[in-house]
Enzyme design. Sequence first.
Site, mmCIF file in Angstrom:
data_model
loop_
_atom_site.group_PDB
_atom_site.id
_atom_site.type_symbol
_atom_site.label_atom_id
_atom_site.label_comp_id
_atom_site.label_asym_id
_atom_site.label_seq_id
_atom_site.Cartn_x
_atom_site.Cartn_y
_atom_site.Cartn_z
ATOM 1 N N ALA A 55 0.856 -1.190 0.000
ATOM 2 C CA ALA A 55 0.000 0.000 0.000
ATOM 3 C C ALA A 55 0.888 1.235 0.000
ATOM 4 C CB ALA A 55 -0.904 0.002 1.235
ATOM 5 N N ALA B 123 0.592 5.552 0.619
ATOM 6 C CA ALA B 123 -0.211 6.703 1.029
ATOM 7 C C ALA B 123 0.659 7.948 1.006
ATOM 8 C CB ALA B 123 -0.805 6.472 2.418
ATOM 9 N N SER B 124 0.082 9.057 1.416
ATOM 10 C CA SER B 124 0.786 10.340 1.314
ATOM 11 C C SER B 124 1.965 10.434 2.272
ATOM 12 C CB SER B 124 -0.190 11.487 1.580
ATOM 13 O OG SER B 124 -0.823 11.311 2.827
ATOM 14 N N ILE B 125 1.911 9.745 3.407
ATOM 15 C CA ILE B 125 2.968 9.854 4.413
ATOM 16 C C ILE B 125 3.930 8.674 4.356
ATOM 17 C CG2 ILE B 125 3.373 9.745 6.910
ATOM 18 C CD1 ILE B 125 1.078 11.628 7.294
ATOM 19 N N ALA B 126 3.445 7.483 4.025
ATOM 20 C CA ALA B 126 4.300 6.302 4.062
ATOM 21 C C ALA B 126 3.798 5.250 3.085
ATOM 22 C CB ALA B 126 4.336 5.724 5.476
ATOM 23 N N GLN B 127 4.614 4.215 2.894
ATOM 24 C CA GLN B 127 4.161 3.044 2.155
ATOM 25 C C GLN B 127 4.652 1.790 2.867
ATOM 26 O OE1 GLN B 127 5.716 3.945 -1.762
ATOM 27 N NE2 GLN B 127 7.382 2.469 -1.565
ATOM 28 N N VAL B 128 3.987 0.667 2.573
ATOM 29 C CA VAL B 128 4.216 -0.569 3.316
ATOM 30 C C VAL B 128 4.719 -1.652 2.368
ATOM 31 C CG1 VAL B 128 3.158 -2.344 4.758
ATOM 32 C CG2 VAL B 128 2.425 0.041 4.970
ATOM 33 N N LYS C 41 6.824 -0.504 7.340
ATOM 34 C CA LYS C 41 6.215 0.787 7.009
ATOM 35 C C LYS C 41 7.331 1.832 6.946
ATOM 36 C CE LYS C 41 2.489 3.821 8.724
ATOM 37 N NZ LYS C 41 1.485 3.979 9.813
ATOM 38 N N ASP D 220 -9.464 4.468 13.551
ATOM 39 C CA ASP D 220 -9.824 4.328 12.129
ATOM 40 C C ASP D 220 -10.082 2.858 11.792
ATOM 41 O OD1 ASP D 220 -10.288 5.092 9.517
ATOM 42 O OD2 ASP D 220 -8.183 5.099 8.940
#
Length: 563
Positions: free
Chosen positions: A140, A142-147, A161, A296
């Site tokens: 995945a 995203a704007s802050i990190a990826q995994v 992460k 979340d």
Amino acid sequence: MLTFSRINRNIRSIRRYRTILGILIKYGFGHIVEQLNIDYYLQLGRKIVTLGSAPKEIERLTQPERLRLALEELGPTFIKLGQLLSTRPDLIPHEYAEEFRRLQDKVPSFALKEVRDQIQLELGYPLEQFFSEFSSVPLAAASIAQVHRARLRSGEEVVVKVMRPGIGKIVDTDLDILMGLAYLIERHIPTGEVFDPIGIVREFRRTISREMDFAREGHTIDRFISNFSEDPTVHVPKVYWDYTGKTVLTMEFVAGIKVSEFNLLSKRGYDLRVIARNGANAFLKQVLIHGLFHGDPHPGNVFILDGNKICMLDYGMVGRVDEEIKYQLVDLLMAVLARDADRVIDLLLYSGELTEEVNTRQLKRDLSELIDDYYEIPLQEINAGKLLIDFVELLTRYRIKFPSDLMLLGKALVTMEGIGRQLDPDFNMIEHLKPFMEKLVRERANPANVSKEAIRTIQAYGALAKNFPRDLKEFINRVNRNQFKIDLEHRGLEKLITDLDKSSNRLSFSMIIAALIIGSSLIMQTEKGLTLFGFPILGFLGYLGAGFLGLWLAIGILRSGRL
């Protein structure tokens, strides 16, 4: 003396300001830019607010839609801000909160080389030193990190992460700009103070700073592991601290099934009703027993393991509920379910959420009407999520603000109840809530807790009585030495001061123009000095200067929209 880094940051801020203002104008918010007087503070000139109107296809969209698109184009910080605001319908209009829920992190993944560099920078050694396998394709982004999925040298399967390179500087710059814009909104927009923009940015700064510290997230996960160590229905992924830092988080890989894949779960022999019950109990334990809950829990973050076990992922967003708020929540819910509007008003007054400006008589009437809507509905059929949303929307109309964690709790509760009803059509959150509420009521009535609370109260009043003579003496001494001061703060006069400043500047300009015209006219009557067509050149220059200044003044007045 300014350091080089500070100067560089200021330059980045000015460039970012230009980008932000350009995007706001593109989506039809040029009038807000004009109201904020940003050209005055940023010294960019009027040209920045006269770049033309929004394109026709954008003009056809609603204002909430245009603002959502602007936030998406502005990038990670603003997307995160919009996502935060989507959970706070008590701070922004409902239609904006609904639209902001559609915000998505539409960002491409970053290259494996940058992942390697970030891991080596954080952990001190190359990636191969820690992992025998490391997937080049992220699970995945995203704007802050990826995994990424990986395997440790010791053989355990993990997920890693990794923070997006350079995101820290971008967020810091954007936060500074957001705080500056918040001050301008409060100062120049009449209704701005109602929404508390400075308070929103401060809360957002705290939230995103916590989310960008992966070591903090790791410690949060460890707390969840401790809280549920004796619960066989919940699994929390393990953190590998030897491979974790502020920008890298390594966790146990969980091979489960997403809770939203109902058909697959049924096909594999899982009991959907048991899953719904386990999920509700796990969430309610987080809130009402441990006081720390997953903020979340959307279907992508909830996996089901063997034995109908619940596993939640991504602990970057969590909420906290202290003992006092727990008891207030239970009291409030019991009052609503008992259809007691007077009790609800008393609880809101006690909690300090009501201000003198709130019309309590009208609020009581609206609360009674809300409660009447649920009067004929059997308790087991009440939708707790919808009840909470209706309650929040009602209090929002009266500008009653809530702690941010309570709003996060509301959103999470609605999500969990929605998942539960999809798993089990007969699922009812109220039924699951009842034993927890009864337990809290018994705990509060327990003689040990009552005596503990009484002791705390006596100690507080004792400290007040002990300090009172000293404080009184200090007060009298200050009065005797003429050192007693009262600080008065004026509110709402900033705009008046700015307008008066503009008016005085225009009057000064007008007087200079008039003086130039009169002086030039007097010079024209003389026959001394250089002449042009029989008239003194100095007089012509005076008229020319007066004309230029007059035109400049007229353009400034027309652009302000006030003749």
